[in-house]
Design an enzyme around this catalytic site. Structure first.
Site, mmCIF file in Angstrom:
data_model
loop_
_atom_site.group_PDB
_atom_site.id
_atom_site.type_symbol
_atom_site.label_atom_id
_atom_site.label_comp_id
_atom_site.label_asym_id
_atom_site.label_seq_id
_atom_site.Cartn_x
_atom_site.Cartn_y
_atom_site.Cartn_z
ATOM 1 C CE LYS A 1 -2.270 3.563 1.932
ATOM 2 N NZ LYS A 1 -1.771 4.685 2.779
ATOM 3 N N GLY B 1 1.120 8.659 1.279
ATOM 4 C CA GLY B 1 1.865 9.569 2.131
ATOM 5 C C GLY B 1 2.944 10.334 1.389
ATOM 6 N N GLY C 1 -4.610 11.010 -1.488
ATOM 7 C CA GLY C 1 -5.281 12.077 -0.753
ATOM 8 C C GLY C 1 -4.818 13.478 -1.072
ATOM 9 C CG ASP D 1 -3.921 2.041 5.315
ATOM 10 O OD1 ASP D 1 -2.977 1.998 4.494
ATOM 11 O OD2 ASP D 1 -4.015 2.904 6.203
ATOM 12 C CE LYS E 1 -1.591 4.677 8.521
ATOM 13 N NZ LYS E 1 -2.025 4.491 7.119
#
Length: 339
Positions: A84, A87, A120, A238, A297
């Site tokens: 995944k 970030g 995001g 996630d 997570k």
């Protein structure tokens, strides 16, 4: 080949050359003990580009590094590893290129990576451009109809295809998919209606992914699902990665985050747990050590372990080559959770 008694899923090299240990130490890599935080005296900063190039190693020492990775490459050859990706590693161009190169390397040596991505920051940017306010509730993006259109456009289009392009430019083979393609991710809208078109995963079409993997491609998956009526749903990346790992019977799930792993003190990287069991994570949750955004997570990791995935890892995507170091060294760089 011996098996490390601390980490059954990670084989130990039969010998340890000085060059290999020097290289891993230069990255801040040290031995793991389940349930024990890292020794503060042994924590190192993220390697600088000068260190990662290993300028002081001889040709023989560089070859020795590759030789030491052989047991791990043998162990994971032909196995599926779900990564995944999100970030800071998605926002920084050099980090992004590094992750892509590492994925292509794994693919070239016979490991079967699957890349599941979020997006995001880019979604936020486009919402701002269109004058749509970004709203969140309990860590989930409130996704009304206009926001869902942007999510689908950005994740399934711009972000997904840019990652596919980067993989292919790096010499790999990739196929971009979103959950709507071939019924890859079947979803159901969450009961909390005030968060809009946000969904839970109901089913994964693992056959579609398996056929793509079997043909030598790296699947690049945008986490947009469809419900029975065809309505698009925004799925937490996630969660989707964990369900995909379970459906494929993956060897590992790796969550790339913006933290070094699970920390006893969230503000002190030296208190990182190198390895934990499922029961250990429960204890830390009860103590309040695992809290906030780390809870979903860890729960995602525990769920996929319960469904047969061998190990789940939480690593820092901001650290160069963290993916390779977590997979190809016994010490690793993040937190490994196992049964």
């Amino acid at each position: 080949m011996k098996t490390c008694h601390l980490h059954p899923c990670k084989p130990t090299a039969t010998s340890s050359t000085r060059a290999f240990r020097n290289v891993t130490r230069s990255f801040g890599v040290h031995g793991r003990t389940p349930g024990r935080a890292s020794n503060p005296q042994k924590c190192r900063a993220v390697a600088t580009p000068e260190v990662t190039k290993f300028p002081n190693l001889t040709a023989f020492e560089r070859v020795s590094v590759l030789s030491e990775a052989l047991p791990y490459l043998q162990r994971f050859a032909g196995r599926t590893i779900v990564v995944k990706y999100g970030g800071a590693a998605m926002k920084d161009p050099s980090l992004k290129q590094g992750v892509i190169n590492d994925l292509v390397l794994l693919s070239c040596v016979g490991i079967r990576p699957v890349l599941v991505h979020g997006g995001g920051p880019e979604i936020n940017g486009w919402l701002n451009k269109l004058g749509i306010e970004s709203k969140f509730k309990n860590g989930l993006r409130v996704t009304d109809a206009p926001t869902m259109e942007v999510v689908e456009m950005v994740l399934g289009g711009r972000v997904n295809k840019s990652l596919v392009s980067l993989i292919q430019t790096a010499g790999g083979k990739a196929v971009g998919l979103c959950g709507k393609d071939g019924g890859l991710i079947k979803g159901r809208q969450m009961v909390e209606k005030d968060i809009g078109f946000v969904g839970d995963v109901v089913n994964i079409n693992s056959g579609l992914l398996s056929s793509v993997i079997r043909d030598g491609y790296i699947p690049v998956v945008a986490t947009i699902a469809a419900d029975d009526s065809g309505q698009g749903l925004n799925i937490n990346a996630d969660t989707a990665a964990g369900e995909i790992a379970a459906s494929l019977g993956a060897e590992k799930l790796i969550l790339m985050t913006d933290v070094p792993g699970i920390l006893r003190d969230k503000d002190d990287a030296s208190t990182k747990f190198a390895a934990l069991t499922i029961s250990g994570t429960r204890e830390l949750k009860e103590e309040g050590v695992i809290a906030g955004g780390m809870i979903p997570k860890v729960e995602c990791c525990v769920r996929c372990l319960a469904q047969g995935v061998t190990a789940a890892h939480i690593i820092d995507g901001r650290q160069k080559h963290s993916l390779l170091m977590e997979l190809l060294t016994d010490e690793g760089v993040g937190t490994m959770i196992s049964g």
